[in-house]
Design a protein around this motif. Structure first.
Motif, PDB file in Angstrom:
ATOM      1  N   GLY A  29       0.820  -1.200   0.000  1.00  0.00           N
ATOM      2  CA  GLY A  29       0.000   0.000   0.000  1.00  0.00           C
ATOM      3  C   GLY A  29       0.862   1.260   0.000  1.00  0.00           C
ATOM      4  N   VAL A  41      -8.010   9.147  -7.554  1.00  0.00           N
ATOM      5  CA  VAL A  41      -8.094   7.725  -7.254  1.00  0.00           C
ATOM      6  C   VAL A  41      -9.098   7.080  -8.200  1.00  0.00           C
ATOM      7  CG1 VAL A  41      -8.663   6.004  -5.503  1.00  0.00           C
ATOM      8  CG2 VAL A  41      -7.506   8.104  -4.837  1.00  0.00           C
ATOM      9  N   LEU A  43     -10.944   3.725  -8.388  1.00  0.00           N
ATOM     10  CA  LEU A  43     -11.242   2.519  -7.632  1.00  0.00           C
ATOM     11  C   LEU A  43     -11.422   1.298  -8.520  1.00  0.00           C
ATOM     12  CD1 LEU A  43     -13.717   4.064  -5.054  1.00  0.00           C
ATOM     13  CD2 LEU A  43     -11.282   3.574  -4.741  1.00  0.00           C
ATOM     14  N   ASP A  44     -11.941   1.487  -9.730  1.00  0.00           N
ATOM     15  CA  ASP A  44     -12.189   0.350 -10.609  1.00  0.00           C
ATOM     16  C   ASP A  44     -10.911  -0.324 -11.097  1.00  0.00           C
ATOM     17  OD1 ASP A  44     -11.596   2.623 -12.098  1.00  0.00           O
ATOM     18  OD2 ASP A  44     -12.834   2.019 -13.804  1.00  0.00           O
ATOM     19  N   THR A  45      -9.818   0.418 -11.183  1.00  0.00           N
ATOM     20  CA  THR A  45      -8.552  -0.147 -11.663  1.00  0.00           C
ATOM     21  C   THR A  45      -7.488  -0.229 -10.575  1.00  0.00           C
ATOM     22  OG1 THR A  45      -7.851   2.023 -12.459  1.00  0.00           O
ATOM     23  CG2 THR A  45      -8.919   0.572 -14.051  1.00  0.00           C
ATOM     24  N   ARG A  46      -7.858   0.099  -9.330  1.00  0.00           N
ATOM     25  CA  ARG A  46      -6.944   0.039  -8.184  1.00  0.00           C
ATOM     26  C   ARG A  46      -5.665   0.838  -8.436  1.00  0.00           C
ATOM     27  NH1 ARG A  46      -6.164  -5.980  -6.395  1.00  0.00           N
ATOM     28  NH2 ARG A  46      -4.779  -4.904  -4.993  1.00  0.00           N
ATOM     29  N   ARG A  47      -5.845   2.073  -8.883  1.00  0.00           N
ATOM     30  CA  ARG A  47      -4.682   2.937  -9.096  1.00  0.00           C
ATOM     31  C   ARG A  47      -4.983   4.347  -8.618  1.00  0.00           C
ATOM     32  NH1 ARG A  47      -4.503   5.862 -14.215  1.00  0.00           N
ATOM     33  NH2 ARG A  47      -6.523   5.616 -15.189  1.00  0.00           N
ATOM     34  N   ARG A  62      -0.039   1.898  -8.396  1.00  0.00           N
ATOM     35  CA  ARG A  62      -0.964   0.758  -8.489  1.00  0.00           C
ATOM     36  C   ARG A  62      -0.719  -0.135  -7.292  1.00  0.00           C
ATOM     37  NH1 ARG A  62      -3.404  -0.231 -13.534  1.00  0.00           N
ATOM     38  NH2 ARG A  62      -2.741   1.266 -15.094  1.00  0.00           N
ATOM     39  N   PRO A  64      -2.829  -2.157  -3.521  1.00  0.00           N
ATOM     40  CA  PRO A  64      -4.036  -2.531  -2.789  1.00  0.00           C
ATOM     41  C   PRO A  64      -4.698  -1.400  -2.008  1.00  0.00           C
ATOM     42  CG  PRO A  64      -2.109  -3.309  -1.620  1.00  0.00           C
ATOM     43  CD  PRO A  64      -1.625  -2.739  -2.928  1.00  0.00           C
ATOM     44  N   GLY A  65      -3.991  -0.318  -1.749  1.00  0.00           N
ATOM     45  CA  GLY A  65      -4.610   0.765  -0.983  1.00  0.00           C
ATOM     46  C   GLY A  65      -3.775   2.018  -0.933  1.00  0.00           C
TER      47      GLY A  65
END
Length: 75
Positions: A29, A41, A43-47, A62, A64-65
């Motif tokens: 993270g 941010v 959220l759909d592509t975690r980036r 890119r 997890p958080g």
């Protein structure tokens, strides 16, 4: 806890070795530096796209958080 610094990669950044944008955690993270004020941010592509507070150059993360570096953000 944090493992390593995540810095601006713009060679023209006024900070030596690039401004610190955050710290990478052991689980991958990113904890943002309190000086970061611009962030997008996805959220759909975690980036996330973080703008350097010194030169304005964006850097993509890119993982997890993304966590705020501000102590008052949890209030």
């Amino acid at each position: 806890m944090s493992r390593s610094l995540w810095r601006c990669r713009n060679r023209g950044c006024c900070e030596p070795h690039g401004a610190v944008l955050g710290r990478l955690t052991a689980d991958g993270g990113l904890v943002l530096d309190p000086g970061v004020t611009k962030l997008r941010v996805y959220l759909d592509t975690r980036r996330a796209v973080v703008a350097c507070p010194d030169c304005g150059t964006s850097r993509e993360f890119r993982g997890p958080g993304v966590f705020s570096g501000h102590a008052d953000s949890l209030a």
